[in-house]
Write a protein that holds these residues in place. Structure first.
Motif, PDB file in Angstrom:
ATOM      1  N   VAL A  16       0.678  -1.124   0.009  1.00  0.00           N
ATOM      2  CA  VAL A  16       0.010  -0.005  -0.076  1.00  0.00           C
ATOM      3  C   VAL A  16       0.954   1.163   0.168  1.00  0.00           C
ATOM      4  O   VAL A  16       0.740   2.263  -0.526  1.00  0.00           O
ATOM      5  CB  VAL A  16      -1.042  -0.101   1.231  1.00  0.00           C
ATOM      6  N   GLY A  17       1.761   1.233   0.872  1.00  0.00           N
ATOM      7  CA  GLY A  17       2.767   2.527   0.948  1.00  0.00           C
ATOM      8  C   GLY A  17       3.601   2.534  -0.518  1.00  0.00           C
ATOM      9  O   GLY A  17       3.674   3.624  -0.917  1.00  0.00           O
ATOM     10  N   TYR A  18       3.771   1.660  -1.207  1.00  0.00           N
ATOM     11  CA  TYR A  18       4.496   1.704  -2.265  1.00  0.00           C
ATOM     12  C   TYR A  18       3.547   2.068  -3.458  1.00  0.00           C
ATOM     13  O   TYR A  18       3.893   2.952  -4.514  1.00  0.00           O
ATOM     14  CB  TYR A  18       5.229   0.135  -2.982  1.00  0.00           C
ATOM     15  N   ALA A  19       2.372   1.880  -3.549  1.00  0.00           N
ATOM     16  CA  ALA A  19       1.299   2.101  -4.239  1.00  0.00           C
ATOM     17  C   ALA A  19       0.942   3.782  -4.170  1.00  0.00           C
ATOM     18  O   ALA A  19       0.647   4.454  -5.095  1.00  0.00           O
ATOM     19  CB  ALA A  19      -0.179   1.467  -4.178  1.00  0.00           C
ATOM     20  N   ILE A  20       0.834   4.193  -2.861  1.00  0.00           N
ATOM     21  CA  ILE A  20       0.813   5.535  -2.562  1.00  0.00           C
ATOM     22  C   ILE A  20       1.869   6.578  -3.096  1.00  0.00           C
ATOM     23  O   ILE A  20       1.662   7.416  -3.871  1.00  0.00           O
ATOM     24  CB  ILE A  20       0.558   5.891  -1.176  1.00  0.00           C
ATOM     25  N   VAL A  21       3.071   5.907  -2.810  1.00  0.00           N
ATOM     26  CA  VAL A  21       4.143   6.542  -3.429  1.00  0.00           C
ATOM     27  C   VAL A  21       4.350   6.784  -4.919  1.00  0.00           C
ATOM     28  O   VAL A  21       4.573   7.662  -5.410  1.00  0.00           O
ATOM     29  CB  VAL A  21       5.542   5.991  -2.874  1.00  0.00           C
ATOM     30  N   SER A  22       3.562   5.742  -5.568  1.00  0.00           N
ATOM     31  CA  SER A  22       3.897   5.673  -7.200  1.00  0.00           C
ATOM     32  C   SER A  22       2.705   6.366  -7.830  1.00  0.00           C
ATOM     33  O   SER A  22       2.798   7.187  -8.816  1.00  0.00           O
ATOM     34  CB  SER A  22       3.736   4.102  -7.483  1.00  0.00           C
ATOM     35  N   LEU A  23       1.503   6.472  -7.114  1.00  0.00           N
ATOM     36  CA  LEU A  23       0.458   7.135  -7.704  1.00  0.00           C
ATOM     37  C   LEU A  23       0.551   8.802  -7.332  1.00  0.00           C
ATOM     38  O   LEU A  23      -0.271   9.237  -7.844  1.00  0.00           O
ATOM     39  CB  LEU A  23      -0.705   6.484  -7.025  1.00  0.00           C
ATOM     40  N   LEU A  26       1.167  11.067  -9.914  1.00  0.00           N
ATOM     41  CA  LEU A  26       0.013  11.181 -11.018  1.00  0.00           C
ATOM     42  C   LEU A  26      -1.110  11.870 -10.523  1.00  0.00           C
ATOM     43  O   LEU A  26      -1.612  12.738 -11.343  1.00  0.00           O
ATOM     44  CB  LEU A  26      -0.349   9.760 -11.299  1.00  0.00           C
ATOM     45  N   LEU A  27      -1.371  11.710  -9.139  1.00  0.00           N
ATOM     46  CA  LEU A  27      -2.270  12.656  -8.716  1.00  0.00           C
ATOM     47  C   LEU A  27      -2.086  14.042  -8.824  1.00  0.00           C
ATOM     48  O   LEU A  27      -2.932  14.924  -9.022  1.00  0.00           O
ATOM     49  CB  LEU A  27      -2.871  12.070  -7.121  1.00  0.00           C
ATOM     50  N   LEU A 242       1.039  22.428 -19.449  1.00  0.00           N
ATOM     51  CA  LEU A 242       1.777  21.404 -19.547  1.00  0.00           C
ATOM     52  C   LEU A 242       1.398  20.120 -18.774  1.00  0.00           C
ATOM     53  O   LEU A 242       1.325  19.074 -19.295  1.00  0.00           O
ATOM     54  CB  LEU A 242       3.251  21.946 -19.124  1.00  0.00           C
ATOM     55  N   PHE A 243       0.875  20.382 -17.719  1.00  0.00           N
ATOM     56  CA  PHE A 243       0.312  19.231 -16.743  1.00  0.00           C
ATOM     57  C   PHE A 243      -0.945  18.552 -17.295  1.00  0.00           C
ATOM     58  O   PHE A 243      -1.087  17.520 -17.313  1.00  0.00           O
ATOM     59  CB  PHE A 243      -0.016  19.687 -15.269  1.00  0.00           C
ATOM     60  N   ALA A 244      -1.809  19.410 -18.211  1.00  0.00           N
ATOM     61  CA  ALA A 244      -2.840  18.972 -18.991  1.00  0.00           C
ATOM     62  C   ALA A 244      -2.429  17.980 -20.034  1.00  0.00           C
ATOM     63  O   ALA A 244      -3.124  16.870 -20.091  1.00  0.00           O
ATOM     64  CB  ALA A 244      -3.757  20.101 -19.339  1.00  0.00           C
ATOM     65  N   LEU A 248      -3.284  13.844 -20.218  1.00  0.00           N
ATOM     66  CA  LEU A 248      -3.893  13.103 -21.513  1.00  0.00           C
ATOM     67  C   LEU A 248      -2.958  12.307 -22.180  1.00  0.00           C
ATOM     68  O   LEU A 248      -3.367  11.098 -22.470  1.00  0.00           O
ATOM     69  CB  LEU A 248      -4.224  14.287 -22.406  1.00  0.00           C
ATOM     70  N   SER A 249      -1.609  12.632 -22.425  1.00  0.00           N
ATOM     71  CA  SER A 249      -0.689  11.734 -22.765  1.00  0.00           C
ATOM     72  C   SER A 249      -0.410  10.543 -21.961  1.00  0.00           C
ATOM     73  O   SER A 249       0.053   9.336 -22.704  1.00  0.00           O
ATOM     74  CB  SER A 249       0.734  12.423 -23.156  1.00  0.00           C
ATOM     75  N   SER A 250      -0.607  10.346 -20.830  1.00  0.00           N
ATOM     76  CA  SER A 250      -0.345   9.123 -19.835  1.00  0.00           C
ATOM     77  C   SER A 250      -1.505   8.475 -19.601  1.00  0.00           C
ATOM     78  O   SER A 250      -1.376   7.331 -19.388  1.00  0.00           O
ATOM     79  CB  SER A 250      -0.021   9.672 -18.365  1.00  0.00           C
ATOM     80  N   LEU A 251      -2.677   8.693 -20.343  1.00  0.00           N
ATOM     81  CA  LEU A 251      -4.021   7.937 -20.215  1.00  0.00           C
ATOM     82  C   LEU A 251      -3.727   6.851 -20.901  1.00  0.00           C
ATOM     83  O   LEU A 251      -4.263   5.598 -20.569  1.00  0.00           O
ATOM     84  CB  LEU A 251      -5.175   8.736 -20.634  1.00  0.00           C
TER      85      LEU A 251
END
Length: 274
Positions: A16-23, A26-27, A242-244, A248-251
């Motif tokens: 769970v900790g690794y998932a939070i750090v990874s996501l 993106l958030l 840029l963030f927008a 979109l490019s990561s989707l």
């Protein structure tokens, strides 16, 4: 029993900790795409005070982002189709046919993983120029196919060796040729390995900045990474837009990996044992 439960709980906490750090990045990228530039710097970790899609409007109106999406999609799809077809045929030949130069041919393809393709940039550029492919989609497509072929052959040939030879014997008894065996019997069984090849190479082709920068000068043929470079000004950068664009490019990568993650894991482990 208690020790096993404790170990499992620790593993879950770490996962769970690794998932939070990874996501989290993106958030942060997503919420920053709805903020104005001032708020990105004054409140970088806070939710937007007001969700706004102005940055997305600018992305498609001022930057012609839809054209960049089409270019990246065309290059990626064409590269993956050619790569999968070529690597499947080569891997089938190496894994299923016995001849004296079998190992040498396999080693020849593996050499492509040992030598970085960027080391041969100058002769590669001269070759592409002499072929008249400068400022063409095919300059990127053919280079990406050549760069991805060694890894694809390694994965697929290992998977071919795990398939029982009785399948081919039964097919030949029914009158199948080698091509018929490959297309009708073996390829449908290779979805995990092919999925792995597609995911690994799609990420590299979709995000590639280096080769489009070298071979593409026409604005109408630029891919997403190259087109996004326009947002970096000499004195200012429109970070919201840029963030927008990055969101979109990561989707496509997120969607493809979410849909094919099981096949990706199965393909990585296929061929590891017999």
């Amino acid at each position: 029993m208690r020790l096993r439960v404790m170990k499992r709980s620790v593993l879950y906490v770490l996962a769970v900790g690794y998932a939070i750090v990874s996501l989290f990045p993106l958030l942060l990228m997503l919420i920053s795409s709805f903020k104005p530039n001032v708020e990105i710097f004054t409140k970088p970790l806070a939710w937007p005070s007001k969700f706004s899609v102005v940055s997305y409007d600018k992305l498609f109106v001022e930057l012609n982002y839809s054209k960049y999406i089409f270019n990246s999609a065309f290059v990626s799809v064409a590269t993956l189709v050619i790569l999968v077809v070529c690597s499947v045929m080569v891997s089938f030949y190496i894994a299923r046919f016995r001849f004296k130069w079998n190992g040498l041919l396999f080693f020849y393809f593996l050499l492509g993983m040992m030598l970085p393709i960027k080391l041969g940039l100058v002769p590669l550029f001269l070759l592409v120029r002499d072929l008249g492919l400068i400022n063409s989609y095919w300059s990127i497509i053919l280079i990406q196919v050549g760069a991805g072929l060694p890894m694809a052959v390694l994965i697929l040939s290992g998977f071919f060796r795990t398939l029982p030879s009785e399948l081919e014997e039964a097919g030949r008894m029914d009158g199948c040729s080698s091509g018929g065996l490959l297309v009708r019997i073996l390829v449908p069984l290779m979805k995990p390995a092919i999925g792995t090849v597609v995911i690994i190479n799609f990420i590299g082709v979709w995000n590639d900045f280096f080769f489009p920068m070298i071979f593409i000068q026409d604005e109408a043929k630029k891919t997403i990474p190259l087109g996004m470079l326009q947002l970096f000004g000499e004195f200012t950068t429109d970070w919201s837009v840029l963030f927008a664009g990055l969101t979109l490019s990561s989707l496509p990568m997120i969607i493809i990996f979410a849909l094919a993650s099981r096949q990706f894991m199965d393909g990585l482990t296929a061929g590891a044992v017999k």
